[in-house]
Scaffold this motif. Sequence first.
Motif, PDB file in Angstrom:
ATOM      1  N   HIS A 260       0.834  -1.200   0.000  1.00  0.00           N
ATOM      2  CA  HIS A 260       0.000   0.000   0.000  1.00  0.00           C
ATOM      3  C   HIS A 260       0.873   1.258   0.000  1.00  0.00           C
ATOM      4  CE1 HIS A 260      -3.130  -2.807   0.614  1.00  0.00           C
ATOM      5  NE2 HIS A 260      -3.005  -2.913   1.927  1.00  0.00           N
ATOM      6  N   ILE A 261       1.909   1.236   0.805  1.00  0.00           N
ATOM      7  CA  ILE A 261       2.826   2.374   0.869  1.00  0.00           C
ATOM      8  C   ILE A 261       3.519   2.556  -0.484  1.00  0.00           C
ATOM      9  CG2 ILE A 261       4.878   3.316   2.008  1.00  0.00           C
ATOM     10  CD1 ILE A 261       2.345   3.230   3.768  1.00  0.00           C
ATOM     11  N   GLN A 262       3.908   1.444  -1.102  1.00  0.00           N
ATOM     12  CA  GLN A 262       4.552   1.520  -2.412  1.00  0.00           C
ATOM     13  C   GLN A 262       3.606   2.108  -3.456  1.00  0.00           C
ATOM     14  OE1 GLN A 262       5.766  -2.533  -3.003  1.00  0.00           O
ATOM     15  NE2 GLN A 262       7.747  -2.236  -1.996  1.00  0.00           N
ATOM     16  N   ALA A 263       2.342   1.728  -3.394  1.00  0.00           N
ATOM     17  CA  ALA A 263       1.365   2.265  -4.345  1.00  0.00           C
ATOM     18  C   ALA A 263       1.195   3.773  -4.155  1.00  0.00           C
ATOM     19  CB  ALA A 263       0.021   1.559  -4.182  1.00  0.00           C
ATOM     20  N   ILE A 264       1.159   4.213  -2.921  1.00  0.00           N
ATOM     21  CA  ILE A 264       1.023   5.644  -2.638  1.00  0.00           C
ATOM     22  C   ILE A 264       2.235   6.405  -3.172  1.00  0.00           C
ATOM     23  CG2 ILE A 264       0.968   7.370  -0.788  1.00  0.00           C
ATOM     24  CD1 ILE A 264      -0.734   5.273   0.799  1.00  0.00           C
ATOM     25  N   TRP A 265       3.422   5.880  -2.903  1.00  0.00           N
ATOM     26  CA  TRP A 265       4.640   6.532  -3.386  1.00  0.00           C
ATOM     27  C   TRP A 265       4.703   6.523  -4.909  1.00  0.00           C
ATOM     28  CZ3 TRP A 265       7.577   9.966  -1.340  1.00  0.00           C
ATOM     29  CH2 TRP A 265       7.706  10.031   0.054  1.00  0.00           C
ATOM     30  N   ALA A 266       4.308   5.423  -5.531  1.00  0.00           N
ATOM     31  CA  ALA A 266       4.332   5.347  -6.995  1.00  0.00           C
ATOM     32  C   ALA A 266       3.398   6.394  -7.596  1.00  0.00           C
ATOM     33  CB  ALA A 266       3.937   3.948  -7.458  1.00  0.00           C
ATOM     34  N   ALA A 267       2.200   6.517  -7.031  1.00  0.00           N
ATOM     35  CA  ALA A 267       1.250   7.515  -7.536  1.00  0.00           C
ATOM     36  C   ALA A 267       1.785   8.927  -7.317  1.00  0.00           C
ATOM     37  CB  ALA A 267      -0.105   7.341  -6.859  1.00  0.00           C
ATOM     38  N   ALA A 268       2.359   9.169  -6.143  1.00  0.00           N
ATOM     39  CA  ALA A 268       2.900  10.497  -5.845  1.00  0.00           C
ATOM     40  C   ALA A 268       4.045  10.841  -6.800  1.00  0.00           C
ATOM     41  CB  ALA A 268       3.375  10.567  -4.398  1.00  0.00           C
ATOM     42  N   LEU A 269       4.916   9.886  -7.058  1.00  0.00           N
ATOM     43  CA  LEU A 269       6.029  10.130  -7.977  1.00  0.00           C
ATOM     44  C   LEU A 269       5.533  10.364  -9.404  1.00  0.00           C
ATOM     45  CD1 LEU A 269       8.692   7.593  -6.649  1.00  0.00           C
ATOM     46  CD2 LEU A 269       8.767  10.094  -6.519  1.00  0.00           C
ATOM     47  N   CYS A 270       4.534   9.584  -9.830  1.00  0.00           N
ATOM     48  CA  CYS A 270       3.956   9.797 -11.166  1.00  0.00           C
ATOM     49  C   CYS A 270       3.340  11.187 -11.271  1.00  0.00           C
ATOM     50  CB  CYS A 270       2.890   8.747 -11.464  1.00  0.00           C
ATOM     51  SG  CYS A 270       3.547   7.151 -11.941  1.00  0.00           S
ATOM     52  N   MET A 271       2.581  11.592 -10.248  1.00  0.00           N
ATOM     53  CA  MET A 271       1.964  12.912 -10.271  1.00  0.00           C
ATOM     54  C   MET A 271       3.026  13.999 -10.331  1.00  0.00           C
ATOM     55  SD  MET A 271      -1.336  12.775  -7.760  1.00  0.00           S
ATOM     56  CE  MET A 271      -0.870  11.475  -6.632  1.00  0.00           C
ATOM     57  N   ALA A 272       4.082  13.845  -9.508  1.00  0.00           N
ATOM     58  CA  ALA A 272       5.146  14.854  -9.486  1.00  0.00           C
ATOM     59  C   ALA A 272       5.883  14.903 -10.826  1.00  0.00           C
ATOM     60  CB  ALA A 272       6.118  14.560  -8.346  1.00  0.00           C
ATOM     61  N   ALA A 273       6.225  13.741 -11.374  1.00  0.00           N
ATOM     62  CA  ALA A 273       6.968  13.709 -12.640  1.00  0.00           C
ATOM     63  C   ALA A 273       6.127  14.275 -13.780  1.00  0.00           C
ATOM     64  CB  ALA A 273       7.400  12.278 -12.956  1.00  0.00           C
ATOM     65  N   LEU A 274       4.878  13.841 -13.872  1.00  0.00           N
ATOM     66  CA  LEU A 274       4.020  14.315 -14.955  1.00  0.00           C
ATOM     67  C   LEU A 274       3.685  15.800 -14.803  1.00  0.00           C
ATOM     68  CD1 LEU A 274       1.794  11.148 -15.148  1.00  0.00           C
ATOM     69  CD2 LEU A 274       3.304  11.969 -16.967  1.00  0.00           C
ATOM     70  N   GLY A 275       3.455  16.219 -13.565  1.00  0.00           N
ATOM     71  CA  GLY A 275       3.210  17.640 -13.313  1.00  0.00           C
ATOM     72  C   GLY A 275       4.421  18.490 -13.669  1.00  0.00           C
ATOM     73  N   THR A 276       5.615  17.977 -13.366  1.00  0.00           N
ATOM     74  CA  THR A 276       6.847  18.681 -13.713  1.00  0.00           C
ATOM     75  C   THR A 276       7.009  18.772 -15.229  1.00  0.00           C
ATOM     76  OG1 THR A 276       7.901  17.966 -11.663  1.00  0.00           O
ATOM     77  CG2 THR A 276       9.359  18.665 -13.448  1.00  0.00           C
ATOM     78  N   LEU A 277       6.718  17.677 -15.928  1.00  0.00           N
ATOM     79  CA  LEU A 277       6.804  17.703 -17.389  1.00  0.00           C
ATOM     80  C   LEU A 277       5.799  18.694 -17.980  1.00  0.00           C
ATOM     81  CD1 LEU A 277       7.314  13.904 -18.053  1.00  0.00           C
ATOM     82  CD2 LEU A 277       8.968  15.738 -18.485  1.00  0.00           C
ATOM     83  N   TYR A 278       4.621  18.775 -17.384  1.00  0.00           N
ATOM     84  CA  TYR A 278       3.629  19.751 -17.830  1.00  0.00           C
ATOM     85  C   TYR A 278       4.175  21.168 -17.657  1.00  0.00           C
ATOM     86  CZ  TYR A 278      -0.460  22.767 -17.663  1.00  0.00           C
ATOM     87  OH  TYR A 278      -1.339  23.791 -17.874  1.00  0.00           O
ATOM     88  N   LYS A 279       4.781  21.442 -16.507  1.00  0.00           N
ATOM     89  CA  LYS A 279       5.335  22.773 -16.241  1.00  0.00           C
ATOM     90  C   LYS A 279       6.519  23.072 -17.158  1.00  0.00           C
ATOM     91  CE  LYS A 279       3.039  25.117 -13.534  1.00  0.00           C
ATOM     92  NZ  LYS A 279       2.243  26.130 -14.239  1.00  0.00           N
ATOM     93  N   ILE A 280       7.332  22.078 -17.453  1.00  0.00           N
ATOM     94  CA  ILE A 280       8.423  22.267 -18.413  1.00  0.00           C
ATOM     95  C   ILE A 280       7.833  22.676 -19.768  1.00  0.00           C
ATOM     96  CG2 ILE A 280      10.174  21.043 -19.774  1.00  0.00           C
ATOM     97  CD1 ILE A 280      10.842  19.488 -17.161  1.00  0.00           C
ATOM     98  N   GLY A 281       6.710  22.059 -20.118  1.00  0.00           N
ATOM     99  CA  GLY A 281       6.022  22.447 -21.352  1.00  0.00           C
ATOM    100  C   GLY A 281       5.613  23.906 -21.337  1.00  0.00           C
ATOM    101  N   ASP A 282       5.197  24.412 -20.171  1.00  0.00           N
ATOM    102  CA  ASP A 282       4.883  25.838 -20.046  1.00  0.00           C
ATOM    103  C   ASP A 282       6.118  26.692 -20.293  1.00  0.00           C
ATOM    104  OD1 ASP A 282       2.189  25.880 -19.556  1.00  0.00           O
ATOM    105  OD2 ASP A 282       2.359  26.114 -17.390  1.00  0.00           O
ATOM    106  N   ILE A 283       7.216  26.314 -19.653  1.00  0.00           N
ATOM    107  CA  ILE A 283       8.461  27.078 -19.776  1.00  0.00           C
ATOM    108  C   ILE A 283       8.985  27.043 -21.207  1.00  0.00           C
ATOM    109  CG2 ILE A 283      10.891  27.159 -19.044  1.00  0.00           C
ATOM    110  CD1 ILE A 283       9.849  26.025 -16.299  1.00  0.00           C
ATOM    111  N   GLN A 284       8.882  25.885 -21.842  1.00  0.00           N
ATOM    112  CA  GLN A 284       9.374  25.726 -23.210  1.00  0.00           C
ATOM    113  C   GLN A 284       8.377  26.240 -24.253  1.00  0.00           C
ATOM    114  OE1 GLN A 284      12.448  24.603 -24.014  1.00  0.00           O
ATOM    115  NE2 GLN A 284      12.881  24.520 -21.836  1.00  0.00           N
TER     116      GLN A 284
END
Length: 135
Positions: free
Chosen positions: A4-28
């Motif tokens: 369960h903890i691994q699933a929470i961390w995996a989702a959090a990391l996916c959200m952070a990575a994808l959100g960061t890529l979205y923001k990079i798209g804004d900057i670029q």
Amino acid sequence: MAAHIQAIWAAALCMAALGTLYKIGDIQDWKNSALRTAFKGCATASAAALALYAYFLGGGRYAGLIALGLAICALADMVLEKDLMAGAAVFFVGHAAYIAAFLLSSGFTPLSLWMYGALVLAVVMLARLAMKAQK
């Protein structure tokens, strides 16, 4: 418990990575990029996947409706990139799923009915103001 903890961390990391890529798209300046829009929707969809995981662990209809609401709002995030009012309408549908989940968990009380009515009135008023501002 560790899964369960691994699933929470995996989702959090996916959200952070994808959100960061979205923001990079804004900057670029990827303003009309389908990839940038997909990053935005998939970041929210990661939360929906976590809620779906909770549903399959026995979270019942409550977790299922929350997962549905998050999935619809992930779609709304993407629609919002192209059309503000259509995105807002899709968000409304997603939030209806949240309201259904909350009502399932707590039921109707006079206070909850009053609060939901006030919320609907506020949303309608804000939508009218937004529509006036767009003209």
